[in-house]
Scaffold this motif. Structure first.
Motif, PDB file in Angstrom:
ATOM      1  N   UNK A 135      45.185  44.016  29.139  1.00 22.52           N
ATOM      2  CA  UNK A 135      44.789  43.076  30.194  1.00 22.52           C
ATOM      3  C   UNK A 135      45.450  43.462  31.509  1.00 22.52           C
ATOM      4  N   UNK A 136      44.756  43.172  32.589  1.00 22.18           N
ATOM      5  CA  UNK A 136      45.271  43.457  33.930  1.00 22.18           C
ATOM      6  C   UNK A 136      45.442  42.148  34.693  1.00 22.18           C
ATOM      7  N   UNK A 137      46.593  41.986  35.311  1.00 23.57           N
ATOM      8  CA  UNK A 137      46.889  40.806  36.121  1.00 23.57           C
ATOM      9  C   UNK A 137      46.829  41.194  37.589  1.00 23.57           C
ATOM     10  N   UNK A 195      35.659  45.631  37.862  1.00 19.36           N
ATOM     11  CA  UNK A 195      34.499  46.012  37.041  1.00 19.36           C
ATOM     12  C   UNK A 195      34.180  47.488  37.225  1.00 19.36           C
ATOM     13  N   UNK A 196      34.186  47.947  38.467  1.00 20.29           N
ATOM     14  CA  UNK A 196      33.912  49.370  38.714  1.00 20.29           C
ATOM     15  C   UNK A 196      34.959  50.257  38.043  1.00 20.29           C
ATOM     16  N   UNK A 197      36.203  49.809  38.076  1.00 23.12           N
ATOM     17  CA  UNK A 197      37.283  50.581  37.483  1.00 23.12           C
ATOM     18  C   UNK A 197      37.126  50.679  35.967  1.00 23.12           C
ATOM     19  N   UNK A 198      36.793  49.569  35.313  1.00 22.29           N
ATOM     20  CA  UNK A 198      36.680  49.622  33.850  1.00 22.29           C
ATOM     21  C   UNK A 198      35.419  50.352  33.412  1.00 22.29           C
ATOM     22  N   UNK A 199      34.398  50.393  34.269  1.00 25.96           N
ATOM     23  CA  UNK A 199      33.175  51.122  33.914  1.00 25.96           C
ATOM     24  C   UNK A 199      33.421  52.617  33.828  1.00 25.96           C
ATOM     25  N   UNK A 200      34.455  53.110  34.502  1.00 24.50           N
ATOM     26  CA  UNK A 200      34.732  54.549  34.494  1.00 24.50           C
ATOM     27  C   UNK A 200      35.672  54.954  33.354  1.00 24.50           C
ATOM     28  N   UNK A 245      38.283  43.130  24.364  1.00 23.52           N
ATOM     29  CA  UNK A 245      37.482  43.449  25.544  1.00 23.52           C
ATOM     30  C   UNK A 245      38.395  43.603  26.762  1.00 23.52           C
ATOM     31  N   UNK A 246      37.956  44.397  27.741  1.00 22.96           N
ATOM     32  CA  UNK A 246      38.723  44.473  28.994  1.00 22.96           C
ATOM     33  C   UNK A 246      38.859  43.077  29.585  1.00 22.96           C
ATOM     34  N   UNK A 247      40.047  42.774  30.064  1.00 20.81           N
ATOM     35  CA  UNK A 247      40.331  41.424  30.542  1.00 20.81           C
ATOM     36  C   UNK A 247      41.033  41.470  31.883  1.00 20.81           C
ATOM     37  N   UNK A 248      40.488  40.739  32.844  1.00 18.86           N
ATOM     38  CA  UNK A 248      41.112  40.583  34.153  1.00 18.86           C
ATOM     39  C   UNK A 248      41.643  39.163  34.256  1.00 18.86           C
TER      40      UNK A 248
END
Length: 76
Positions: A42-44, A70-75, A12-15
């Protein structure tokens, strides 16, 4: 297996969001970088001037960082 060995299983996308204002003896940044390197994609993000309690010390900055991510990963 322990949890650290299973981080590569995360799909899953991970921050990973931490403050950059920890004591000199802290290894939070090293731990966060290890998480980033073990979780594919993952993004730090570092919150400048914040410490461990950044969610309640700087709620606006914290929320802004999470919502932007969240907005970035939704796109994607």
């Amino acid at each position: 297996l322990g949890a650290a060995q299973r981080l590569g299983d995360v799909k899953m996308p991970t921050l990973i969001l931490i403050g950059d204002n920890h004591s000199a003896r802290s290894n939070h940044l090293a731990q966060a970088e290890s998480l980033k390197n073990r979780i594919a994609g993952a993004e730090l993000q570092l919150l400048k001037g914040q410490s461990n309690g950044f969610f309640w010390q700087a709620p606006e900055k914290s929320n802004q960082a999470v919502l932007h991510w969240i907005r970035k990963i939704k796109t994607r």
